[in-house]
Scaffold this motif. Structure first.
Motif, mmCIF file in Angstrom:
data_model
loop_
_atom_site.group_PDB
_atom_site.id
_atom_site.type_symbol
_atom_site.label_atom_id
_atom_site.label_comp_id
_atom_site.label_asym_id
_atom_site.label_seq_id
_atom_site.Cartn_x
_atom_site.Cartn_y
_atom_site.Cartn_z
ATOM 1 N N MET A 183 7.317 -79.005 -23.673
ATOM 2 C CA MET A 183 7.870 -79.133 -22.330
ATOM 3 C C MET A 183 6.949 -79.916 -21.398
ATOM 4 N N ILE A 242 4.251 -78.977 -20.214
ATOM 5 C CA ILE A 242 3.552 -78.107 -19.267
ATOM 6 C C ILE A 242 2.058 -78.206 -19.523
ATOM 7 N N ARG A 279 8.217 -87.519 -19.304
ATOM 8 C CA ARG A 279 8.747 -86.457 -18.436
ATOM 9 C C ARG A 279 10.230 -86.632 -18.115
ATOM 10 N N ARG A 326 14.961 -83.803 -18.364
ATOM 11 C CA ARG A 326 16.262 -83.484 -17.764
ATOM 12 C C ARG A 326 17.310 -83.192 -18.826
ATOM 13 N N TYR A 376 15.235 -74.986 -20.818
ATOM 14 C CA TYR A 376 14.030 -74.241 -21.207
ATOM 15 C C TYR A 376 14.094 -72.807 -20.706
ATOM 16 N N LEU A 382 11.827 -65.395 -11.647
ATOM 17 C CA LEU A 382 12.693 -66.091 -10.702
ATOM 18 C C LEU A 382 12.173 -65.763 -9.307
ATOM 19 N N GLU A 418 22.509 -69.169 -5.596
ATOM 20 C CA GLU A 418 21.667 -70.173 -4.931
ATOM 21 C C GLU A 418 20.500 -70.570 -5.827
ATOM 22 N N PHE A 461 19.647 -74.222 -7.215
ATOM 23 C CA PHE A 461 18.319 -74.819 -7.025
ATOM 24 C C PHE A 461 17.773 -75.371 -8.344
ATOM 25 N N GLU A 514 19.728 -78.388 -9.460
ATOM 26 C CA GLU A 514 19.368 -79.595 -8.712
ATOM 27 C C GLU A 514 18.079 -80.202 -9.232
ATOM 28 N N LEU A 515 17.149 -79.338 -9.624
ATOM 29 C CA LEU A 515 15.892 -79.851 -10.162
ATOM 30 C C LEU A 515 16.128 -80.595 -11.480
ATOM 31 N N HIS A 516 17.251 -80.291 -12.145
ATOM 32 C CA HIS A 516 17.564 -81.011 -13.375
ATOM 33 C C HIS A 516 18.528 -82.157 -13.126
ATOM 34 N N GLY A 517 18.649 -82.555 -11.857
ATOM 35 C CA GLY A 517 19.421 -83.743 -11.552
ATOM 36 C C GLY A 517 20.888 -83.502 -11.263
ATOM 37 N N MET A 518 21.316 -82.233 -11.224
ATOM 38 C CA MET A 518 22.721 -81.978 -10.903
ATOM 39 C C MET A 518 22.922 -82.031 -9.397
ATOM 40 N N SER A 519 24.165 -82.272 -8.987
ATOM 41 C CA SER A 519 24.469 -82.146 -7.566
ATOM 42 C C SER A 519 24.645 -80.665 -7.265
ATOM 43 N N GLN A 578 18.321 -66.412 -16.178
ATOM 44 C CA GLN A 578 17.433 -67.479 -16.658
ATOM 45 C C GLN A 578 18.030 -68.211 -17.847
#
Lengths: 417, 302
Positions: free
Chosen positions: B50, B52, B69, B73, B77, B84, B92, B96, B99-104, B141
């Motif tokens: 990953m 990390i 990196r 996307r 993982y 969380l 929410e 969040f 969104e960090l994975h590129g979704m709207s 998760q």
């Protein structure tokens, strides 16, 4: 960049929506206002305290003069003195007075016979003598009365004496940048202290918020999920910017509240508030120096949060980070009195003190522009270096659980590629 | 094309060697099990996958190309250390992470709600994470790992601490996910899960691969010389341990498991047991993964 934005947005919204944000936004200015306004309000409050005091003077006339002096001050003092005059200063008379004090018929007695005055002293015996304001008033009333009595005995009439005693009020005017603003030293002091303490509190409040957030992510292990899509640098940047944005929001709300307060004419303690007007010119600088201080300290606090494993551990080390801020408040009064002294000037160039000391200098007396610019540049450069250093500690620290790292270990973290 | 490839990857923490010249490849499509005892280096390996942590030596490749990196996307993982934001609301939180994975935000919200419905979290979407039970948090998760429809999902001990009901729900979700031609890599120390789910495995111990490849082939390599026998009468009369036919004997209570000595004839064993007991089951079978695991790990430790 998008990731930084997403992290920032979350951090901002989650904080602004909390009750804690609402409360600090509303209560801190109220508290500050209370601190500024209350003393003047309290002073103007009529106190119901009355003191019955016997005056042993060689002439009843002198006792009347003292009464006159005390009456003139009773409003300011908040205590009214009721005097009863007697001329008998024999030991037997004094003993009687002492009995009456003991029996609570009297609060005390004042011994100001010619004999005492000739020796340059007076005696005040009372059940309670701890109120130094009261005794100071008595002392000054007695001296004034004596002076007036002596002047009268040299043939001056009351009008002449009054004119001799007329006071001069010092009107201080601050000259800065071609503008002059009226203010007296006390108001400037109050306003400066208030603004500086607001700066101190907001920098610490938001700096520590960053540390807590990092620590929470670490202990709750959210960090593991986050790192699947965000780099530690993006995370740290988003967090610091997000919390900072909350701080800026709060300060702007405070501006608006202050502006409303002025226009609504709600400014209770008129004199004290005119000091704030002086401060209003410096509000722009408040934001600038808040951001400087916040970014500098938030970076340190973020690294600290990543280093430790619990709030308790953090508290032990927080003190080191806060030390320059605490030191700045210690020298605050010195800087207000002499904003251009070498101590003030040099401290305002130390980046860890700049946000408080340079800002304070600006509030008290506009320093040369090059000094302001230099202090800002130095702070920005230091912050830049700290970001490089702390992001390395952060990157390793957030994934390290267990015991607190030692200094050599932290140095090793910094060296990791 | 291999979805995930490790070539000679090593990682040390100070003196401790967590991963030692590890090489394995996860073929595209299918379920791959990363297997090993506690402290074998599974989590260290996954963290390097990953990005990390970075390997000290060796190469990690995703989708047939060196690690980058931006590829993350396309990966979902589920870390071993779950966590969380406790005060965030469930939906929410999913938005969040989406969104960090590129979704709207809208897309993440819609898909997140659908997943919550499916995993019986629908009533909890507006609740704060801290109000959920551990198992429910784990499901959240799990959703977060699959929400952005990644091509590869990497799950570190995905079923750890879940009750059988939830385990089945998640397992079904994973199986459906595989049917879409996607790749699943998960780590575990539970053999039964691997037997049921995995197409291929890598068994690691002390940071090294001791066994790698297609699960069926591995089992075949160990041969069908195991016999499970269940019989009535408690087996007091069976002195199988001492029989020259038997290499290893295990009494599991309800049945016994016997490994035949090389060259021994199972029919002979059947006659031996039948002579003294009523047999209810006699089954010639592949060795269980557990046995392979214990034997291989034991050997590599020696």
């Amino acid at each position: 960049m998008r990731n930084v934005w997403v992290v920032l947005k979350r951090e901002y919204l989650e904080r602004v929506r909390t009750r804690a944000f609402l409360l600090t936004t509303l209560l801190l200015p109220l508290f500050m206002g209370a601190v500024m306004i209350l003393p003047s309000k309290l002073a103007s409050m009529k106190s119901s305290a009355v003191r019955h005091v016997a005056v042993v003077a060689s002439s009843p006339d002198f006792a009347a003069r003292i009464q006159h002096q005390l009456d003139a001050r009773s409003k300011q003092l908040g205590t009214r003195f009721l005097l009863e005059a007697q001329t008998d200063g024999s030991p037997a008379a004094i003993a009687r007075l002492q009995q009456r004090v003991a029996a609570k018929e009297l609060d005390g007695y004042l011994l100001v016979t010619d004999k005492e005055l000739a020796a340059g002293k007076a005696v005040y015996a009372a059940r309670s003598t701890s109120d130094f304001v009261e005794s100071a008033s008595l002392e000054s009333a007695v001296s004034t009365a004596m002076t007036r009595q002596r002047l009268a005995s040299r043939g001056l009439n009351n009008a002449d004496i009054d004119s001799l005693f007329s006071r001069i009020d010092l009107d201080t005017i601050t000259l800065a940048g071609g503008k002059q603003s009226r203010g007296n030293a006390l108001v400037t002091l109050l306003a400066s202290v208030t603004m500086m303490m607001m700066m101190y509190m907001t920098v610490i409040l938001y700096g520590i918020a960053v540390m807590r957030a990092v620590l929470e992510e670490k202990t709750s292990r959210v960090v593991e999920v986050m790192l699947a899509s965000v780099t530690p640098k993006e995370m740290m940047a988003g967090k610091i910017l997000g919390v900072g944005a909350v701080g800026v929001t709060q300060i702007v709300i405070w501006w608006i509240m202050a502006a409303l307060l002025f226009t609504a004419g709600l400014a209770g303690g008129g004199a004290a508030m005119s000091g704030l007007e002086l401060g209003s010119l410096k509000l722009g600088y408040f934001l600038v120096f808040f951001l400087l201080g916040y970014f500098l300290y938030a970076t340190l606090w973020a690294a600290l949060g990543a280093m430790v494993n619990s709030e308790q551990e953090a508290q032990q080390m927080q003190f080191i980070v806060m030390l320059p801020l605490i030191l700045s408040t210690v020298v605050m009064i010195l800087v207000i009195r002499q904003p251009n002294s070498p101590l003030a000037v040099w401290m305002s160039f130390v980046p860890f003190c700049t946000p408080l000391i340079m800002y304070l200098r600006i509030v008290v007396q506009q320093p040369p522009f090059w000094q302001i610019a230099l202090s800002i540049a130095l702070t920005v450069a230091t912050t830049y270096a700290l970001v490089a250093l702390c992001s390395r500690i952060y990157r390793v620290g957030i994934l390290m659980y267990g015991k607190r790292p030692t200094l050599p270990e932290i140095l090793k973290w910094i060296k990791y590629a | 094309m291999d979805s995930v490839q490790l070539k000679d990857v090593s990682k040390s923490y100070g003196e401790f060697v967590a991963v030692d010249a590890l090489t394995f490849a996860v073929p595209a499509g299918g379920i791959y099990g990363l297997l090993g005892p506690n402290g074998a280096g599974k989590t260290s390996t996954i963290r390097m996958l990953m990005g990390i942590t970075l390997p000290d030596r060796g190469e990690v490749a995703l989708f047939g190309r060196p690690f980058d990196r931006r590829q993350l996307r396309r990966i979902g993982y589920l870390p071993e250390e779950r966590g969380l934001y406790r005060r965030m609301k469930v939906l929410e939180h999913l938005v969040f992470l989406g969104e960090l994975h590129g979704m709207s935000a809208a897309e993440a919200g819609k898909k997140g709600a659908a997943w919550c419905e499916r995993l019986e979290l629908a009533d909890w979407t507006k609740k704060k994470v801290e109000e959920l039970s551990k198992g429910m948090q784990q499901k959240v998760q799990f959703i977060a790992a699959l929400l952005h429809e990644p091509e590869i999902v990497i799950l570190d001990e995905p079923f750890y601490g879940l009750d059988p009901l939830n385990t089945t729900v998640l397992k079904d979700a994973l199986l459906e996910f595989r049917r879409g031609g996607r790749t699943i890599l998960f780590s575990t120390h539970r053999m039964d899960q691997v037997e049921k789910l995995c197409d291929a495995i890598c068994l690691i111990n002390h940071g090294r691969a001791v066994l790698e490849g297609d699960l069926k082939q591995i089992k075949a390599r160990f041969g069908r010389n195991n016999v499970q026998i269940a019989y009535e009468g408690g087996g007091d009369g069976v002195a199988l341990q001492d029989s020259p036919l038997v290499d290893k004997f295990n009494d599991y209570g309800n049945y016994v498991e016997v490994r035949l000595r090389a060259g021994a004839d199972p029919q002979e064993l059947l006659r031996l047991v039948a002579a003294r007991n009523r047999i209810s089951r006699f089954e010639l079978m592949e060795p269980s993964l557990e046995e392979i695991f214990i034997e291989t790990v034991g050997k590599s430790d020696a």
